[in-house]
Design a protein around this motif. Structure first.
Motif, short mmCIF file in Angstrom:
data_model
loop_
_atom_site.label_atom_id
_atom_site.label_comp_id
_atom_site.label_asym_id
_atom_site.label_seq_id
_atom_site.Cartn_x
_atom_site.Cartn_y
_atom_site.Cartn_z
N HIS A 125 1.72 6.75 6.95
CA HIS A 125 1.54 5.31 7.13
C HIS A 125 1.99 4.83 8.51
O HIS A 125 1.98 3.63 8.77
N ASN A 156 0.83 -1.21 0.00
CA ASN A 156 0.00 0.00 0.00
C ASN A 156 0.86 1.26 0.00
O ASN A 156 0.56 2.23 -0.70
N GLU A 187 0.86 3.95 -3.11
CA GLU A 187 0.58 5.38 -2.90
C GLU A 187 1.78 6.24 -3.32
O GLU A 187 1.60 7.35 -3.84
#
Length: 444
Positions: free
Chosen positions: A234, A175, A179
């Motif tokens: 994150h 992820n 991104e």
């Protein structure tokens, strides 16, 4: 630039930022309604702001501060224009700027102008450098007393070993990397291949080559900003610190470059596997300037922890064909793509100064027809070679007095950087190892 804002009405906040000598973004937050003024008139702040130490403090006895009355420079937008800042919660845009004197003359202490001056030297000879960089960085959980790799968002486990070219290591942070690539697309940063590297939680992303050296350095500067900002979203840190872990290899910034003539032909290519005299002269120039410009490639106290034998960072001044233990490597491949890879710089560098130092040294070699020594074979760490400066103080001294460096950088920039690094060297002597990590982890 104004059209970009009209096409992006969701943007609520602006940042105007220039790179200081340490590569830190310095600037202002501006409401969107004042964007036209920033575009047309620029903004102003003291020239000394581009010459702060790693803590963001003024340089003692700098002529830019009290001696001059801490006078302002005028900062105007670069040709890059606005771009989104995908790591922020508020829809925001960044406008890169660079500094000029009141009369429009470039401020010689601005690292982007230093690179522009080198590019102009090439243009005066009808030449265009083509540049690409490879950036290594660590993903780090810095929430506890000791640094460690973040737990995988997929498995919850920590990858406690370096896994070279491991797809599993990449997929654990799928992820984040998805991104990151999306954000690079938004910011028009040409991110290419990603790999896992030898360090603990270490990765590398290549930026595509391009025939605009200023843009290539812009991309590297912006990419570092993006990676660090996005990682925090994150829940972990991303760091380009040269050596966060004692037992693992550090992070480098490897630069590949070739040079085109006025007809778009690679001046290093003679149809052979080894390249021509122009390539060798460029190598000769890079080797001749390597000792004097080490401060650019290893600008911080922690930088020298990376440059130790056997740790995937060069220690000897040498070149070779297809040999990653050498400081300068000539990659194999099609002759039309013949290029030089400069492997000395750490991930903690200022990209503008690094690209300028390498290209400037190469052009010195081309202009002077500097013949390099014979290329090495085998393990460079075991060869009898002149050594790259292995400590910060020596690197500062050699940078200050190097004749090769004086041909690349303006006297004002040399003076400013020497003052900055001597101040940092002085104060770092009283800093603990843990405090050094805290200082460098997010800044460089």
């Amino acid at each position: 630039m104004k059209n970009w804002l009209r096409k992006n009405p969701q943007v609520r906040s602006l940042r105007l930022a220039a790179a200081d000598l340490n590569g830190q973004p310095r600037g202002k937050r501006v409401p969107v309604r004042f964007a036209d003024k920033a575009i047309d008139d620029g903004t102003r702040f003291p020239m000394s702001v581009l010459n702060l130490d790693i803590w963001g403090e003024d340089i003692d006895d700098s002529p830019l501060v009290l001696e001059s009355g801490d006078r302002d420079g005028v900062l105007l937008p670069t040709e890059r224009g606005f771009m989104p800042m995908p790591w922020l919660d508020t829809p925001s845009a960044l406008l890169p700027i660079w500094m000029f004197h009141e009369d429009g003359k470039p401020f010689a202490g601005d690292p982007r102008h230093a690179l522009d001056a080198v590019v102009r030297r090439y243009k005066a000879r009808g030449l265009t450098p083509v540049v690409a960089v490879e950036l290594e960085f660590f993903l780090i959980d810095d929430s506890g007393r000791h640094l460690q790799v973040p737990p995988s968002p997929r498995s919850g486990k920590r990858r406690k070993a370096g896994e070279i070219l491991s797809l599993r290591a990449l997929d654990q942070f799928d992820n984040f990397f998805t991104e990151l690539y999306d954000a690079c697309e938004e910011m028009d940063i040409p991110a290419d291949t990603a790999i896992s590297e030898a360090g603990l939680g270490q990765f590398e992303i290549n930026l595509m080559h391009q025939n605009d050296a200023l843009r290539a350095a812009d991309d590297a500067w912006l990419f570092k900003m993006l990676v660090k900002g996005l990682a925090r979203r994150h829940g972990f840190a991303a760091s380009f610190m040269a050596k966060p872990y004692e037992d693992y290899s550090g992070s480098g910034l490897h630069m590949h470059f070739s040079v085109l003539d006025s007809e778009g032909q690679n001046v290093f290519d003679d149809g052979s596997e080894t390249g021509n005299d122009t390539l060798r002269h460029a190598v000769g120039g890079c080797l001749a300037a390597m000792s004097g410009s080490t401060l650019i490639f290893a600008p911080h106290d922690n930088s020298y922890d990376r440059m130790v034998p056997g740790a995937h960072a060069p220690t000897g001044i040498s070149w070779a064909y297809e040999n990653r233990t050498a400081a300068i490597r000539i990659p194999s491949g099609s002759p039309v793509s013949r290029r030089i890879e400069h492997r000395v710089a750490g991930g903690d560098v200022n990209p503008y100064l690094t690209v300028a130092a390498i290209l400037g040294a190469a052009l010195n070699g081309i202009e002077d027809a500097i013949a390099p020594p014979a290329p090495i074979t085998g393990n460079a760490y075991e060869a009898d070679l002149p050594q790259i400066p292995s400590n910060w103080g020596d690197a500062i001294d050699r940078f200050e007095t190097s004749a090769e460096v004086a041909r690349i950088f303006a006297p004002e920039l040399i003076r400013n950087l020497v003052l900055t690094k001597r101040q940092e060297l002085h104060y770092m002597q009283d800093v603990t190892a843990a405090e050094k990590v805290e200082i460098y982890l997010d800044t460089v």
